[in-house]
Design an enzyme around this catalytic site. Structure first.
Site, PDB file in Angstrom:
ATOM      1  N   HIS A  23       1.838   4.428  -2.873  1.00  0.00           N
ATOM      2  CA  HIS A  23       1.781   5.821  -2.614  1.00  0.00           C
ATOM      3  C   HIS A  23       3.112   6.233  -3.039  1.00  0.00           C
ATOM      4  CE1 HIS A  23      -1.868   6.537  -0.574  1.00  0.00           C
ATOM      5  NE2 HIS A  23      -1.559   5.939   0.473  1.00  0.00           N
ATOM      6  N   HIS A  30       0.825  -1.156   0.046  1.00  0.00           N
ATOM      7  CA  HIS A  30      -0.007  -0.072  -0.043  1.00  0.00           C
ATOM      8  C   HIS A  30       0.854   1.316  -0.144  1.00  0.00           C
ATOM      9  CE1 HIS A  30      -3.714   2.267   1.141  1.00  0.00           C
ATOM     10  NE2 HIS A  30      -2.846   2.931   1.642  1.00  0.00           N
ATOM     11  N   GLU A  31       2.007   1.246   0.765  1.00  0.00           N
ATOM     12  CA  GLU A  31       2.635   2.544   1.139  1.00  0.00           C
ATOM     13  C   GLU A  31       3.745   2.552  -0.130  1.00  0.00           C
ATOM     14  OE1 GLU A  31       1.893   4.570   2.986  1.00  0.00           O
ATOM     15  OE2 GLU A  31       0.616   3.461   4.632  1.00  0.00           O
TER      16      GLU A  31
END
Length: 315
Positions: free
Chosen positions: A234, A230-231
């Site tokens: 980003h 997820h990170e």
């Protein structure tokens, strides 16, 4: 009226004991970062995590500037509108995948809490490769270091501890991924910087993870390694699937259905917007359990390619 007053009294009593309220997190906002995404919560009574990501949402102005630059970049490369070199800057190299060097920084307490084994770190790299490999991206472990520092170990988002740790430990350039693991407070699982932030604050670039969210950790149900997925999403330029809610622009990716708010657990069939498509609960950029997440979309891949080309490749 008596019944209403009695009900209000009960609610007030529950709130007073903390049973009817979610613990609040006071976000920190550094100048120029935009709004902070306060995501999820921690049920302190049950000591369980809900996915909470402190990656800052870009401001409307920043989003507009990024989309303009991305559109120009894609046009310069002969692709569909949406690519680099806005504001008269020359377009950078165009990439559609590649090998990313990962510098892994394990921050522990002086007593050794937070230490990670080589097997856990390797498993995390494997999770990233499984998630991004479909789209031509791969990750290789370039270096690992261990630092025992109680203050850094308990860093908060935007804190002096974070800045000092990153200033001392970060390696490589814009296209190198630096991952820091620590004991994040407030129920946070992690945060990341966006590609467009690198030029202004290169020393802060990277991903910060709760150490127990790595494969084999105890941050159930977020211990399969997809907090990192997820990170890193980003870090590659993706927003949350629920950014913008049910608006037309939403997360600036056409093939992720609009979603009013983050999803938790794995609520199959959830549909919070009237536009076509169920909520993208299986997407890595939502907030569902690790076991529920399983893909990026072609549109997200195209955005990652463009953002990496524009802001990271060769920088």
């Amino acid at each position: 009226m008596a019944r209403v007053l009695a009900a209000l009294a009960v609610v007030a009593l529950l709130v007073g004991f903390g049973w009817a309220a979610t613990p609040a997190l006071v976000p920190h906002e550094e100048e120029g970062t935009g709004e902070v995404c306060e995501c999820g919560h921690v049920n302190e009574d049950e000591q369980q995590f809900s996915r909470r990501c402190m990656t800052p949402q870009p401001t409307f102005k920043e989003s507009a500037q990024v989309e303009k630059a991305l559109k120009a970049h894609r046009a310069a490369k002969g692709g569909p509108p949406g690519g680099g070199g806005g504001g008269g800057e020359p377009p950078g190299p165009s990439v559609t995948g590649g090998l990313i060097n990962v510098h892994f920084h394990v921050i522990t307490s002086t007593s050794g809490e937070g230490s990670l084994s080589a097997a856990q770190i390797g498993a995390q790299i494997d999770v990233l490769n499984a998630a991004f490999g479909t789209w031509g991206w791969s990750f290789t472990l370039a270096s690992v270091d261990y630092t025992a520092n109680n203050t850094w170990f308990n860093m908060g988002y935007g804190s002096g501890s974070e800045r000092r740790a990153k200033a001392a430990l970060r390696k490589g350039s814009a296209d190198d991924l630096n991952i820091y693991t620590a004991n994040l407070g407030g129920g946070l699982l992690g945060w990341a910087t966006f590609p467009q932030n690198y030029a202004a604050k290169p020393s802060l670039d990277g991903v910060v993870l709760l150490y127990s969210s790595l494969p084999g950790g105890d941050a159930v149900p977020y211990n399969l390694g997809d907090t990192a997925t997820h990170e890193v999403g980003h870090w590659m330029g993706l927003y949350h699937t629920f950014q913008g809610g049910c608006s037309e622009t939403n997360d600036y990716v056409a093939d992720t259905p609009a979603e009013q708010s983050p999803a938790y657990g794995c609520p199959v069939g959830r549909d919070t917007c009237s536009s076509p498509g169920l909520d993208p609960i299986h997407n890595f950029m939502d907030y569902t359990d690790d076991s529920c997440m399983d893909h990026f979309t072609a549109g997200q891949d195209a955005r990652m390619d463009g953002m990496f080309s524009l802001y990271r490749s060769g920088k």
